[in-house]
Scaffold this motif. Sequence first.
Motif: not given
Length: 269
Positions: A15, A19, A21, A38, A46, A158-160, A190, A193
């Motif tokens: 992350i 990004d 998320v 985070v 984010l 999602p990016d992550a 994603a 992950s």
Amino acid sequence: MAVTATLAEAVRAAIGDGDSVAMEGFTHLIPHAAAHEVIRQGRRGLTLIRMTPDIVYDQLIGAGCAAKLVFSWGGNPGVGSLHRLRDAVEHAWPGPLEIEEHSHAGLVNRYVAGASGLPFAVLRGYSGTDLPRYTDSIAPVTCPFTGERLTAVAALNPDAAVIHAQRADREGNVQLWGILGAQKEAVLAAKRSIVTVEEIVDELEPRPGAILLPHWVVDWVCEVPGGAAPSYAAGYTERDNGFYADWDAVSRDRASFTAWIDANVKERA
């Protein structure tokens, strides 16, 4: 094959600032420990995605991590409003927050389209609402076979994605059961992950109704006992109902919220 890592290592790798998320989990298996990491790592800008943003996203928003929220329901379940979310939307504290609202069906279909490698999903929904007027990821579409007017929702990748589960084996195969939300769909959609688990075991025992995420769709597995608290992990921990009630008072005031984050998140690794 999934990599076993500490939570700090996984968040650092998966992350980055700016990004998108998705942290999924419904009623239980909500990845609070990962969200706190985070916050500790100071991520900013984010886009937070979640079908039911509750106090876990209230904390991330209030801590200044979020620039946008994509969601389908928001509240402190059984208690009331998310005061940090409201403060961000209404007063831009600690910064402005863009919101993108969907129905549950619309948002989970966005995950499914993303997981399927499709550009959009189609459903019967949003009729009689004004969400398509304000949301770029919702659009009317006509069925080429019947002429029926339907609704398309753009795929979500999602990016992550971050979820919590009960178990993983040493190869990174993940097992989760109980009340489920869109954990599987979010992970499959994603780009990266993280799965936190109550325990890593030598072998996963067969369990009726359990969902298995194979190791090749998971990037990082982190053993984090109690990682869903104050929500719960069926078979391992119980929900802390008192915390949800107490959060209403803590989160109403900016100073009390900041003090809570400092004492309970930033000072605890």
